[in-house]
Each structure stands twice: as structure tokens, then as C-alpha cells.
Design a protein around this motif. Structure first.
Motif, PDB file in Angstrom:
ATOM      1  N   PRO A  10       0.811  -1.208  -0.089  1.00  0.00           N
ATOM      2  CA  PRO A  10       0.145   0.012  -0.069  1.00  0.00           C
ATOM      3  C   PRO A  10       0.805   1.253   0.041  1.00  0.00           C
ATOM      4  CG  PRO A  10      -0.009  -1.007   2.366  1.00  0.00           C
ATOM      5  CD  PRO A  10       0.642  -1.823   1.203  1.00  0.00           C
ATOM      6  N   ARG A  11       0.346   2.426  -0.612  1.00  0.00           N
ATOM      7  CA  ARG A  11       1.064   3.578  -0.589  1.00  0.00           C
ATOM      8  C   ARG A  11      -0.172   4.581  -0.121  1.00  0.00           C
ATOM      9  NH1 ARG A  11       3.811   4.424  -6.242  1.00  0.00           N
ATOM     10  NH2 ARG A  11       1.611   4.875  -6.877  1.00  0.00           N
ATOM     11  N   ARG A  12      -0.199   4.443   1.316  1.00  0.00           N
ATOM     12  CA  ARG A  12      -1.554   5.160   1.911  1.00  0.00           C
ATOM     13  C   ARG A  12      -1.657   6.447   1.779  1.00  0.00           C
ATOM     14  NH1 ARG A  12      -0.573   0.635   4.205  1.00  0.00           N
ATOM     15  NH2 ARG A  12      -1.369  -0.489   5.888  1.00  0.00           N
ATOM     16  N   THR A  13      -0.636   7.288   1.197  1.00  0.00           N
ATOM     17  CA  THR A  13      -0.900   8.754   1.094  1.00  0.00           C
ATOM     18  C   THR A  13      -0.725   9.058  -0.503  1.00  0.00           C
ATOM     19  OG1 THR A  13       1.404   9.078   1.759  1.00  0.00           O
ATOM     20  CG2 THR A  13      -0.328   9.425   3.504  1.00  0.00           C
ATOM     21  N   GLU A  14      -0.962   7.883  -1.451  1.00  0.00           N
ATOM     22  CA  GLU A  14      -0.663   8.406  -2.575  1.00  0.00           C
ATOM     23  C   GLU A  14      -1.566   9.415  -3.139  1.00  0.00           C
ATOM     24  OE1 GLU A  14      -0.772   6.010  -7.144  1.00  0.00           O
ATOM     25  OE2 GLU A  14      -1.446   5.053  -5.108  1.00  0.00           O
ATOM     26  N   TYR A  15      -2.895   9.344  -2.730  1.00  0.00           N
ATOM     27  CA  TYR A  15      -4.091  10.294  -3.300  1.00  0.00           C
ATOM     28  C   TYR A  15      -4.101  11.606  -2.186  1.00  0.00           C
ATOM     29  CZ  TYR A  15      -4.878   6.386  -6.355  1.00  0.00           C
ATOM     30  OH  TYR A  15      -4.910   5.475  -7.153  1.00  0.00           O
ATOM     31  N   GLY A  16      -3.183  11.715  -1.211  1.00  0.00           N
ATOM     32  CA  GLY A  16      -3.107  12.822  -0.092  1.00  0.00           C
ATOM     33  C   GLY A  16      -3.801  12.183   0.868  1.00  0.00           C
ATOM     34  N   PRO A  17      -4.063  13.189   1.879  1.00  0.00           N
ATOM     35  CA  PRO A  17      -4.863  12.669   3.174  1.00  0.00           C
ATOM     36  C   PRO A  17      -6.141  12.215   3.136  1.00  0.00           C
ATOM     37  CG  PRO A  17      -4.531  14.922   3.265  1.00  0.00           C
ATOM     38  CD  PRO A  17      -3.899  14.586   1.679  1.00  0.00           C
ATOM     39  N   GLN A  18      -6.918  12.671   2.182  1.00  0.00           N
ATOM     40  CA  GLN A  18      -8.151  12.111   1.905  1.00  0.00           C
ATOM     41  C   GLN A  18      -8.481  10.626   1.261  1.00  0.00           C
ATOM     42  OE1 GLN A  18     -10.362  13.855   3.679  1.00  0.00           O
ATOM     43  NE2 GLN A  18      -8.699  14.983   4.402  1.00  0.00           N
ATOM     44  N   GLN A  19      -7.252   9.818   0.999  1.00  0.00           N
ATOM     45  CA  GLN A  19      -7.448   8.659   0.429  1.00  0.00           C
ATOM     46  C   GLN A  19      -8.382   7.769   0.861  1.00  0.00           C
ATOM     47  OE1 GLN A  19      -3.456   6.992  -0.880  1.00  0.00           O
ATOM     48  NE2 GLN A  19      -4.246   5.055  -1.090  1.00  0.00           N
TER      49      GLN A  19
END
Length: 59
Positions: free
Chosen positions: A24-33
């Protein structure tokens, strides 16, 4: 083997007969992922990062 952070990419790879690894890349889409925070299927490997995956592959 395909190592990816997107469940849909791994599903496509599995359909072609490849092994799969989810990282996982938990912040790929920003803090609202909201998506791809966890493995959605029983992938061959699930790891927190590439170092952990490499250790599991050596195991």
C-alpha cells in the motif's frame, strides 16, 4: 510477478497468470485517500514496503 499499490492492477496481472504482491501507498492520493488502503483479495504477498517484501521472498 507484479508488485503494485493498486488492487485493480494486481487483479489484471493475476488474470494473466502472474504472481502478485500488494504494497500500500497510504498517502498516494493525499490525506483523504479512501481506496487501495488494504489488500482486497488474497494476493500472493502483502507487505508494508519493498524491504519487507524482499525479506519474504528470500524466506
Amino acid at each position: 510477478m507484479l508488485c503494485a499499490a493498486h488492487n485493480y492492477d494486481l487483479a489484471a496481472a493475476r488474470a494473466l497468470g502472474m504472481k502478485t504482491a500488494f504494497i500500500p501507498r497510504r498517502t498516494e492520493y493525499g490525506p483523504q485517500q479512501r481506496k487501495d488502503l488494504a489488500a482486497e483479495q488474497e494476493w500472493d504477498f502483502v507487505a508494508e514496503d519493498l524491504v519487507v517484501l524482499s525479506e519474504r521472498l528470500r524466506g
